[in-house]
Design an enzyme around this catalytic site. Structure first.
Site, PDB file in Angstrom:
ATOM      1  N   ASP A   1      42.508  39.271  36.790  1.00 44.84           N
ATOM      2  CA  ASP A   1      43.130  40.046  35.726  1.00 44.84           C
ATOM      3  C   ASP A   1      42.477  41.425  35.664  1.00 44.84           C
ATOM      4  OD1 ASP A   1      44.896  39.710  33.054  1.00 44.84           O
ATOM      5  OD2 ASP A   1      43.127  40.919  32.611  1.00 44.84           O
ATOM      6  N   ILE A   2      43.304  42.458  35.499  1.00 42.16           N
ATOM      7  CA  ILE A   2      42.789  43.826  35.383  1.00 42.16           C
ATOM      8  C   ILE A   2      42.348  44.057  33.942  1.00 42.16           C
ATOM      9  CG2 ILE A   2      43.320  46.274  35.668  1.00 42.16           C
ATOM     10  CD1 ILE A   2      45.512  45.454  37.633  1.00 42.16           C
TER      11      ILE A   2
ATOM     12  N   ASN B   1      47.800  51.644  30.138  1.00 36.60           N
ATOM     13  CA  ASN B   1      49.216  51.980  29.952  1.00 36.60           C
ATOM     14  C   ASN B   1      49.433  52.842  28.716  1.00 36.60           C
ATOM     15  OD1 ASN B   1      50.628  50.958  32.136  1.00 36.60           O
ATOM     16  ND2 ASN B   1      50.888  48.940  31.247  1.00 36.60           N
TER      17      ASN B   1
ATOM     18  N   HIS C   1      53.041  54.263  31.729  1.00 38.21           N
ATOM     19  CA  HIS C   1      53.327  53.155  32.639  1.00 38.21           C
ATOM     20  C   HIS C   1      53.297  53.583  34.104  1.00 38.21           C
ATOM     21  CE1 HIS C   1      54.311  50.070  29.666  1.00 38.21           C
ATOM     22  NE2 HIS C   1      54.828  51.048  28.940  1.00 38.21           N
TER      23      HIS C   1
ATOM     24  N   ASP D   1      51.358  51.535  36.916  1.00 38.82           N
ATOM     25  CA  ASP D   1      51.906  51.079  38.198  1.00 38.82           C
ATOM     26  C   ASP D   1      50.982  51.458  39.354  1.00 38.82           C
ATOM     27  OD1 ASP D   1      54.054  50.047  36.864  1.00 38.82           O
ATOM     28  OD2 ASP D   1      55.431  51.671  37.390  1.00 38.82           O
TER      29      ASP D   1
ATOM     30  N   GLU E   1      49.560  41.992  34.746  1.00 40.56           N
ATOM     31  CA  GLU E   1      48.398  42.521  35.466  1.00 40.56           C
ATOM     32  C   GLU E   1      47.564  41.425  36.089  1.00 40.56           C
ATOM     33  OE1 GLU E   1      46.979  42.237  31.119  1.00 40.56           O
ATOM     34  OE2 GLU E   1      48.848  42.482  32.229  1.00 40.56           O
TER      35      GLU E   1
ATOM     36  N   ARG F   1      32.706  40.362  45.964  1.00 35.12           N
ATOM     37  CA  ARG F   1      32.902  41.541  46.820  1.00 35.12           C
ATOM     38  C   ARG F   1      34.141  42.320  46.386  1.00 35.12           C
ATOM     39  NH1 ARG F   1      33.575  39.122  51.154  1.00 35.12           N
ATOM     40  NH2 ARG F   1      35.794  39.399  51.576  1.00 35.12           N
TER      41      ARG F   1
END
Length: 410
Positions: free
Chosen positions: A263-264, A271, A276, A280, A306, A326
């Site tokens: 997950d980011i 955003n 947006h 992207d 995400e 990593r």
């Protein structure tokens, strides 16, 4: 009725009529935005080939030199365009390939000089047969180049060209049995010519329609299985790619297999702050980094907004942890540059080791990886957590250079 008593001129006019119908039908396909590469060349090729046949039969009411020059020129150019269409379809077209059209013009001019020099029509026909055979074999080669197993349309294209080549060779042999040859005479040679024309019109038109249909089917399959933004698998593609692995009842099928949910961090904030479009770009950057750091047997998919899923077959827990750490470091060290602003990206990663599971499915693996991901978020983000159900109590222990956490749950 003896077939040799059929009127050759009528049969050639019938070929012209067939060519007009097929050219019009293929041209109608060009109105559809979803046509395969090469279709414009094939449509023009059929049209020019039809014009060539028209000029060939037109020698009955026009000067002979008009029929010899324009009939052969348009027929040669039509065959050239069929070949160029295959090159375009295979993404092999180069500018120098168009020189073949200049060679066709030179051949037509040579035939015109041969006519003025009094060369017998049989010898001119032999030259025409040789040129068409070379062009047909080039089409066969290109139709079979890098052909996928499902591409039966290209196989049919090659088979049709081979039939036309065989017919042309047989026609070449019949010249030797003719005392005097004329295109509009009813004889075996010209019947073979009509046969070749019908093979080209009908066989290649069906082949092209089949090629277009199969190309569209592959495009639809790609749209269904791939995420349009990042180019990685979507949830449907993930399910399809893991069906064999997770559908097997054999524990060895997923021995040493790990699943990561990624997950980011603070993606909604990105955003809201930058728009947006920048979001992207962040998704594309993360997907690119993940794609560059997986093996060919690993499966990468965008699972939701995400979130990404990576299935790592034949990967031990230690190897999966090392890989996740990593990737986390690589992403954090490569900010996304937008309008001279460097946007730092961090990842939270949840891992599950499937080798310890007695019964496993893709949904179960994702659920457990999601639990680990949730805990990575809860413990400060930008870290790796793994799920372990071997103990009876929920426990978290910091480990692995401070970036990895173990989540233990029954």
């Amino acid at each position: 009725m003896d077939i040799l008593h059929l009127d050759i001129k009528s049969m050639m006019l019938m070929c012209v009529f067939i060519g007009v119908l097929i050219s019009g039908g293929l041209a109608a396909l060009l109105r559809d935005r979803y046509v395969c590469p090469g279709m414009p060349f094939w449509v023009c090729g059929f049209f020019l080939f039809t014009v060539g046949v028209f000029f060939a039969v037109g020698r009955a009411f026009t000067p002979l030199w008009v029929s010899v020059f324009f009939g052969n020129l348009f027929s040669f150019l039509g065959t050239n365009l069929l070949w160029l269409g295959l090159l375009k379809y295979n993404n092999k077209m180069k500018r120098y390939h168009f020189l073949v059209m200049g060679l066709s013009l030179l051949t037509a001019i040579s035939l015109l000089f041969m006519l003025s020099a009094g060369v017998p029509e049989k010898n001119r026909a032999e030259l025409i047969s040789i040129v068409f055979n070379v062009q047909s074999l080039l089409c066969v080669r290109e139709a079979l180049r890098d052909r996928e197993q499902y591409e039966s349309g290209r196989l049919m294209f090659a088979f049709t060209c081979m039939l036309a080549t065989i017919g042309s060779c047989l026609r070449f042999l019949t010249y030797q049995m003719e005392q005097s040859y004329s295109l509009l005479n009813t004889n075996i040679s010209n019947l073979l010519l009509i046969f070749n024309a019908i093979i080209v019109f009908l066989g290649l038109s069906f082949s092209i329609m089949l090629i277009t249909s199969q190309w569209l089917q592959q495009k639809l399959a790609a749209f269904a299985a791939y995420d349009a933004l990042t180019g990685v698998y979507n949830r449907y593609g993930l399910s399809e790619q893991t069906a064999v692995l997770f559908g097997s009842k054999n524990k060895a099928a997923f021995s040493n297999c790990s699943v990561a949910m990624i997950d980011i961090d603070f993606f909604k904030k990105t955003n809201d702050s930058y728009g947006h479009f920048v979001g992207d770009l962040v998704l594309k950057a993360v997907a690119a980094t993940l794609r560059q750091n997986i093996r060919h047997q690993d499966i990468l998919a965008r699972y939701g907004g995400e979130e990404f899923i990576v299935v790592l077959p034949d990967t031990s827990k230690a190897a999966a942890l090392a890989w996740a750490e990593r990737v986390r470091e690589l992403v954090s060290m490569e900010p996304v540059l937008v309008n001279q602003h460097a946007i730092t990206i961090t990842l939270s990663i949840g891992l599950v080791d499937l080798s310890e599971e007695k019964h496993v499915s893709l949904d179960d693996a994702i659920r457990e990886a999601d639990i680990a991901l949730y805990q990575a978020k809860e413990r400060g983000r930008n870290r790796v957590c793994w799920f372990d159900n071997a103990a009876s109590l929920l426990m978290y222990t910091a480990n692995y250079n401070g970036g990895v956490t173990s989540v233990t749950d029954r």
